[in-house]
Design a protein around this motif. Structure first.
Motif, short mmCIF file in Angstrom:
data_model
loop_
_atom_site.label_atom_id
_atom_site.label_comp_id
_atom_site.label_asym_id
_atom_site.label_seq_id
_atom_site.Cartn_x
_atom_site.Cartn_y
_atom_site.Cartn_z
N GLY A 284 0.82 -1.21 0.00
CA GLY A 284 0.00 0.00 0.00
C GLY A 284 0.85 1.25 0.00
O GLY A 284 0.63 2.18 -0.80
N TYR A 285 1.85 1.28 0.88
CA TYR A 285 2.73 2.45 0.95
C TYR A 285 3.61 2.54 -0.30
O TYR A 285 3.88 3.63 -0.79
N ALA A 286 4.06 1.39 -0.81
CA ALA A 286 4.84 1.39 -2.05
C ALA A 286 4.02 1.95 -3.20
O ALA A 286 4.55 2.67 -4.07
N SER A 287 2.73 1.67 -3.23
CA SER A 287 1.86 2.22 -4.28
C SER A 287 1.78 3.74 -4.15
O SER A 287 1.76 4.45 -5.16
N ALA A 288 1.73 4.25 -2.92
CA ALA A 288 1.72 5.70 -2.71
C ALA A 288 3.02 6.32 -3.22
O ALA A 288 3.01 7.41 -3.82
N ILE A 289 4.15 5.65 -2.99
CA ILE A 289 5.43 6.14 -3.51
C ILE A 289 5.40 6.14 -5.04
O ILE A 289 5.90 7.07 -5.69
#
Length: 316
Positions: A284-289
């Motif tokens: 999820g956080y990698a997608s935000a990056i």
């Protein structure tokens, strides 16, 4: 349907279809259909391979997704809020800008110099051109693996330096040298393509313009600065945009050569994205990056495109 009016004997008028009016409209519709048929594959590809996956990335960025535990929880903008205070993200973004700036300056400058040299039609230019273009068609992984041996502590480059009585550094383990070393490796990988583009632009400059300038007494440097370079600016814009996009999205050289080290000196944002997703399993956080990286690249491309009218020849 367009019509033409003809006067009748009694003073009235009779309207009849204008010759060719319906035919021209039908041909226009056929031309439009043919045009759409040519554009459709690219448009469908952009939607299926670009917009739809990006929509999924945004959707995943709004969730806390942990594949190993099966967790997929809606968190809204929490991942994007986390970006604002994450020093690793902003540090990697700064490293990415440094990498892109160094790569663009070295690549464009070297490509321009090589193109000018090849445009002189000296003996051996065909071999010289092949030598610099051949890395473009070599696999990136194979190219980087070869250079990994060359720049190792006991590799080929330090071996040559030792023959000259010079002790070479550990190119990829020195925090001050690792990033420039990766930049140089990438420059030699892609400079051949830009060299060919610049060479084509040089050869398309009208010879009569340069000859007229020489007759008026202009030196070679003045001819290049006032005639050749302005006519090459559309190609320069293309090269700089392509080089910038490639530099911002670099991954394989970092992964193979340094793995983001030493320390975080070569951790660009694309490698941080990979590590967040596949090492830390925080998709999820990698997608935000990934969303952040997309908008940074989009912003840089828009900035380059919006300023083109100030320096690109024939832009109005």
């Amino acid at each position: 349907m367009s019509t033409q009016a003809s006067r009748l004997p009694g003073g009235g008028t009779h309207r009849r279809p204008a010759p060719g009016g319906g035919t021209s409209k039908r041909l226009a519709r056929i031309d439009a259909a043919i045009g759409m048929a040519f554009v459709a594959p690219v448009l469908i590809g952009a939607i299926v391979l670009g917009l739809v996956p990006f929509g999924y990335v945004v959707w995943y960025a709004l969730h806390d997704w942990q594949p190993l535990t099966g967790q997929f929880t809606w968190v809204g903008s929490e991942n994007f809020t986390r970006l604002l205070t994450d020093g690793d993200v902003w540090g990697s973004l700064l490293t990415t800008f440094k990498f892109a700036a160094l790569l663009m300056v070295l690549n464009v400058t070297l490509a321009m110099g090589l193109a000018i040299l090849l445009n002189q039609k000296l003996p051996g230019t065909a071999t010289f051109r092949t030598f610099f273009f051949s890395p473009v068609i070599v696999s990136t992984v194979a190219w980087v693996l070869i250079w990994n041996f060359l720049v190792a502590k006991n590799g080929g480059i330090n071996g040559v330096l030792a023959m000259l009585g010079i002790t070479g550094p550990n190119w990829l383990r020195d925090a001050s040298l690792a990033l420039p070393t990766v930049v140089v490796i990438q420059v030699f990988k892609g400079v051949g393509m830009n060299m060919i583009l610049f060479l084509a632009a040089l050869q398309n400059v009208p010879a009569e313009l340069k000859e007229a300038a020489r007759i008026d007494g202009a030196r070679a440097t003045r001819v290049f600065r006032s005639i050749t370079l302005p006519l090459m600016t559309p190609t320069i814009l293309l090269v700089t945009m392509l080089t910038m996009v490639g530099a911002m999205d670099v991954f394989a050289p970092i992964q193979i050569l340094t793995e983001g080290g030493p320390g975080r000196s070569t951790t660009v944002i694309s490698y941080l994205l990979y590590r967040t997703a596949f090492v830390q399993q925080d998709f999820g956080y990698a997608s935000a990056i990934g969303v952040l990286l997309f908008f940074v690249m989009l912003g840089l491309a828009v900035l380059q495109w919006s300023t083109r009218k100030r320096w690109v020849h024939d832009e109005v």
